[in-house]
Design a protein around this motif. Structure first.
Motif, PDB file in Angstrom:
ATOM      1  N   LEU A  16     113.247 -22.553-134.675  1.00  0.00           N
ATOM      2  CA  LEU A  16     111.992 -22.598-133.938  1.00  0.00           C
ATOM      3  C   LEU A  16     111.070 -21.459-134.357  1.00  0.00           C
ATOM      4  CD1 LEU A  16     110.154 -23.654-131.725  1.00  0.00           C
ATOM      5  CD2 LEU A  16     111.494 -22.360-130.051  1.00  0.00           C
ATOM      6  N   GLU A  17     111.601 -20.259-134.490  1.00  0.00           N
ATOM      7  CA  GLU A  17     110.780 -19.119-134.889  1.00  0.00           C
ATOM      8  C   GLU A  17     110.245 -19.290-136.313  1.00  0.00           C
ATOM      9  OE1 GLU A  17     110.962 -14.206-134.805  1.00  0.00           O
ATOM     10  OE2 GLU A  17     112.809 -15.392-134.650  1.00  0.00           O
ATOM     11  N   GLU A  18     111.085 -19.797-137.196  1.00  0.00           N
ATOM     12  CA  GLU A  18     110.650 -20.025-138.574  1.00  0.00           C
ATOM     13  C   GLU A  18     109.518 -21.052-138.638  1.00  0.00           C
ATOM     14  OE1 GLU A  18     112.485 -21.736-142.798  1.00  0.00           O
ATOM     15  OE2 GLU A  18     113.801 -21.326-141.082  1.00  0.00           O
ATOM     16  N   THR A  19     109.610 -22.081-137.825  1.00  0.00           N
ATOM     17  CA  THR A  19     108.578 -23.114-137.820  1.00  0.00           C
ATOM     18  C   THR A  19     107.248 -22.564-137.313  1.00  0.00           C
ATOM     19  OG1 THR A  19     110.229 -24.836-137.454  1.00  0.00           O
ATOM     20  CG2 THR A  19     107.951 -25.383-136.920  1.00  0.00           C
ATOM     21  N   LEU A  20     107.286 -21.754-136.274  1.00  0.00           N
ATOM     22  CA  LEU A  20     106.065 -21.174-135.721  1.00  0.00           C
ATOM     23  C   LEU A  20     105.362 -20.285-136.748  1.00  0.00           C
ATOM     24  CD1 LEU A  20     107.237 -20.246-132.100  1.00  0.00           C
ATOM     25  CD2 LEU A  20     105.754 -22.139-132.774  1.00  0.00           C
ATOM     26  N   ILE A  21     106.132 -19.454-137.432  1.00  0.00           N
ATOM     27  CA  ILE A  21     105.537 -18.545-138.413  1.00  0.00           C
ATOM     28  C   ILE A  21     105.027 -19.314-139.628  1.00  0.00           C
ATOM     29  CG2 ILE A  21     105.996 -16.625-139.973  1.00  0.00           C
ATOM     30  CD1 ILE A  21     107.981 -15.558-137.920  1.00  0.00           C
ATOM     31  N   SER A  22     105.766 -20.334-140.062  1.00  0.00           N
ATOM     32  CA  SER A  22     105.370 -21.109-141.244  1.00  0.00           C
ATOM     33  C   SER A  22     104.084 -21.889-141.006  1.00  0.00           C
ATOM     34  CB  SER A  22     106.486 -22.082-141.638  1.00  0.00           C
ATOM     35  OG  SER A  22     107.663 -21.387-141.968  1.00  0.00           O
ATOM     36  N   SER A  23     103.841 -22.298-139.776  1.00  0.00           N
ATOM     37  CA  SER A  23     102.623 -23.056-139.468  1.00  0.00           C
ATOM     38  C   SER A  23     101.441 -22.147-139.160  1.00  0.00           C
ATOM     39  CB  SER A  23     102.859 -23.995-138.283  1.00  0.00           C
ATOM     40  OG  SER A  23     103.195 -23.260-137.121  1.00  0.00           O
ATOM     41  N   ASP A  24     101.600 -20.828-139.440  1.00  0.00           N
ATOM     42  CA  ASP A  24     100.537 -19.839-139.298  1.00  0.00           C
ATOM     43  C   ASP A  24     100.162 -19.548-137.852  1.00  0.00           C
ATOM     44  OD1 ASP A  24      99.659 -18.218-141.251  1.00  0.00           O
ATOM     45  OD2 ASP A  24      98.158 -19.563-142.067  1.00  0.00           O
ATOM     46  N   VAL A  25     101.131 -19.696-136.963  1.00  0.00           N
ATOM     47  CA  VAL A  25     100.887 -19.223-135.604  1.00  0.00           C
ATOM     48  C   VAL A  25     100.733 -17.704-135.620  1.00  0.00           C
ATOM     49  CG1 VAL A  25     101.904 -19.028-133.300  1.00  0.00           C
ATOM     50  CG2 VAL A  25     102.057 -21.175-134.551  1.00  0.00           C
ATOM     51  N   GLY A  26     101.370 -17.077-136.605  1.00  0.00           N
ATOM     52  CA  GLY A  26     101.282 -15.620-136.723  1.00  0.00           C
ATOM     53  C   GLY A  26     102.531 -14.947-136.198  1.00  0.00           C
ATOM     54  N   VAL A  27     102.873 -13.828-136.825  1.00  0.00           N
ATOM     55  CA  VAL A  27     104.105 -13.134-136.444  1.00  0.00           C
ATOM     56  C   VAL A  27     104.010 -12.614-135.015  1.00  0.00           C
ATOM     57  CG1 VAL A  27     105.599 -11.164-136.960  1.00  0.00           C
ATOM     58  CG2 VAL A  27     104.599 -12.498-138.836  1.00  0.00           C
ATOM     59  N   HIS A  28     102.900 -11.970-134.697  1.00  0.00           N
ATOM     60  CA  HIS A  28     102.758 -11.388-133.356  1.00  0.00           C
ATOM     61  C   HIS A  28     102.795 -12.476-132.280  1.00  0.00           C
ATOM     62  CE1 HIS A  28     101.367  -8.727-130.176  1.00  0.00           C
ATOM     63  NE2 HIS A  28     100.400  -9.589-129.908  1.00  0.00           N
ATOM     64  N   THR A  29     102.042 -13.552-132.483  1.00  0.00           N
ATOM     65  CA  THR A  29     102.005 -14.626-131.491  1.00  0.00           C
ATOM     66  C   THR A  29     103.349 -15.342-131.407  1.00  0.00           C
ATOM     67  OG1 THR A  29      99.651 -14.944-131.990  1.00  0.00           O
ATOM     68  CG2 THR A  29     100.752 -16.687-130.759  1.00  0.00           C
ATOM     69  N   SER A  30     104.014 -15.518-132.537  1.00  0.00           N
ATOM     70  CA  SER A  30     105.325 -16.180-132.538  1.00  0.00           C
ATOM     71  C   SER A  30     106.350 -15.357-131.774  1.00  0.00           C
ATOM     72  CB  SER A  30     105.801 -16.398-133.983  1.00  0.00           C
ATOM     73  OG  SER A  30     104.920 -17.244-134.682  1.00  0.00           O
ATOM     74  N   GLU A  31     106.361 -14.057-132.001  1.00  0.00           N
ATOM     75  CA  GLU A  31     107.313 -13.198-131.288  1.00  0.00           C
ATOM     76  C   GLU A  31     107.043 -13.215-129.786  1.00  0.00           C
ATOM     77  OE1 GLU A  31     106.906  -9.388-133.088  1.00  0.00           O
ATOM     78  OE2 GLU A  31     108.195  -9.888-134.812  1.00  0.00           O
ATOM     79  N   ARG A  32     105.782 -13.227-129.435  1.00  0.00           N
ATOM     80  CA  ARG A  32     105.437 -13.267-128.012  1.00  0.00           C
ATOM     81  C   ARG A  32     105.918 -14.570-127.369  1.00  0.00           C
ATOM     82  NH1 ARG A  32      99.251 -13.993-125.885  1.00  0.00           N
ATOM     83  NH2 ARG A  32      99.731 -14.375-123.691  1.00  0.00           N
ATOM     84  N   LEU A  33     105.731 -15.682-128.060  1.00  0.00           N
ATOM     85  CA  LEU A  33     106.188 -16.971-127.538  1.00  0.00           C
ATOM     86  C   LEU A  33     107.709 -17.010-127.427  1.00  0.00           C
ATOM     87  CD1 LEU A  33     103.861 -19.496-129.429  1.00  0.00           C
ATOM     88  CD2 LEU A  33     103.978 -19.166-126.955  1.00  0.00           C
TER      89      LEU A  33
END
Length: 424
Positions: free
Chosen positions: A153-170
């Motif tokens: 799930l984390e890899e997918t969020l970052i790969s789709s350009d959600v961003g590292v900071h936003t992905s970690e927060r989610l």
């Protein structure tokens, strides 16, 4: 003798009249029977085979035999003339015309208003991003919550350009919810993820229209190549369909052929364009602020209620060009202190996180109020929408979903999330 001759003459006249009436009745009966028993072309009937196929269609009124009156001295009533039936060739041609019309209606695409109830316009635009989410989406729908699922799930969020900071927060929020709500299945985590993404984007914010001025002004900003001019044309087309009287101002006087490009779009959409004549000398560039001044006067004189202002594409590091934006705003505020009523930043979705640096400077220098995201259909970086909302706090106003002039859709949070998760 004369009496007998007269009686005989009258008797012969009466006999002739009776005979003619009997013959007429017999012929009428025979025609009625033939009408009832007449078969179709080439089929044997009670009177033998027809020599040729019927060229006319029997009308309903003549399909029934005429009632035969009893023979009497009263002359038979002449039946009304039959309505001439349509020839078979003419009738077939008419049927073919109706069939073609029906086929055209079926083949014609439905309008946005007809499809809005069951068509999600973001599905096609998010095609590539949905491919990234497809794998994790399938796992979330069936699997238990495991460490591998978290990593995927984390890899997918970052790969789709959600961003590292936003992905970690989610991810932190989701882990807390799993513990607090005792979630054990991937389907439960999937529902929680959808809720958090919807909260992150917030409710959609429509365009602001002026309550104090007769002309609402939207200023478009952004770097070269993001699709700013095309987005202006798409929005003009959308507003025109909503019965607004739209005008365009060609304020991009620095880029070669920018004015001609906007004029071409104006002709296609059917809205007027205010522009200054370009000089042959490259140094003799028209003042964008002067163009906007004339456009504002023309809009008020012609009863225009929406003015869309194009500006030169500029890098956020070019301070002199950024100052030009402030000058344009000062000119507009001479007419209306609240103008421009929206400053729309056009971002190219294919640039992903690189667009955020541009956006931050534009927000600081020109007071951006919303984002128009273009080229979303050509990238897998659709997650940039969440990064914009999280790191900039800017609402997404519109999304470009294709290259045609009608391929622009007002942003809708629920429809966007459903398209991302491949739901209706």
């Amino acid at each position: 003798m004369f009496k007998r001759w007269r009686d005989g003459l009258f008797k012969r006249q009466d006999d002739d009249e009776d005979e003619r009436e009997a013959v007429a009745v017999e012929e009428s009966s025979q025609e009625s029977e033939e009408a009832q028993e007449a078969p179709e072309a080439g089929v044997q009937g009670s009177h033998g085979a027809l020599d040729a196929p019927a060229a006319e269609v029997m009308t309903p009124a003549s399909a029934y035999p005429a009632q035969v009156a009893s023979v009497s001295a009263t002359p038979p009533v002449t039946p009304p003339a039959a309505v001439q039936p349509m020839a078979e060739s003419t009738r077939q041609g008419t049927l073919d015309d109706h069939a073609d019309a029906a086929h055209d209606d079926d083949a014609a695409p439905e309008s946005g208003e007809q499809r809005r109830g069951f068509f999600n316009p973001f599905k096609a635009g998010l095609g590539r991003t949905r491919q990234l989410f497809g794998r994790v989406n399938e796992s979330l729908a069936h699997d238990e919550i495991t460490d591998d699922l978290w990593d995927e799930l984390e890899e997918t969020l970052i790969s789709s350009d959600v961003g590292v900071h936003t992905s970690e927060r989610l991810m932190d929020i989701l882990r807390q919810r799993v513990t607090a709500e005792q979630l054990t299945r991937g389907s439960q985590l999937r529902a929680a993820l959808k809720e958090e993404l919807e909260l992150l984007l917030g409710d959609p914010e429509p365009l602001i229209f002026s309550d104090t001025s007769s002309v609402t002004v939207y200023l478009f900003v952004g770097v070269n190549g993001v699709g700013k001019t095309t987005s202006i044309a798409k929005l003009a087309n959308l507003l025109k369909k909503q019965r607004h009287r739209v005008m365009l101002a060609a304020g991009d006087t620095f880029r070669a052929a920018a004015v001609e490009q906007l004029k071409t779009w104006g002709e296609r959409v059917g809205v007027p364009v205010i522009a200054h004549q370009q000089g042959v000398d490259p140094k003799s560039v028209a003042d964008p602020a002067a163009v906007v001044y004339d456009a504002m006067q023309a809009a008020q004189a012609r009863g225009t209620d929406v003015l869309l202002v194009d500006t030169a594409g500029r890098l956020h590091t070019k301070s002199n060009l950024m100052e030009e934006l402030k000058k344009i705003e000062r000119v507009l505020q001479k007419y209306d202190p609240e103008a421009p009523h929206e400053v729309l930043l056009v971002l190219d979705a294919t640039t992903g996180q690189n667009g955020l640096a541009q956006a931050k400077q534009f927000v600081q220098d020109s007071g951006v109020s919303g984002v128009v995201l273009t080229k979303l259909d050509g990238t897998a970086r659709g997650g940039i929408v969440f990064a914009i909302a999280s790191e900039l706090g800017l609402p997404i106003k519109f999304i470009g979903t294709g290259e045609r002039v009608g391929d622009m859709t007002a942003f809708d949070t629920e429809a966007f999330i459903n398209a991302l998760f491949d739901e209706d």
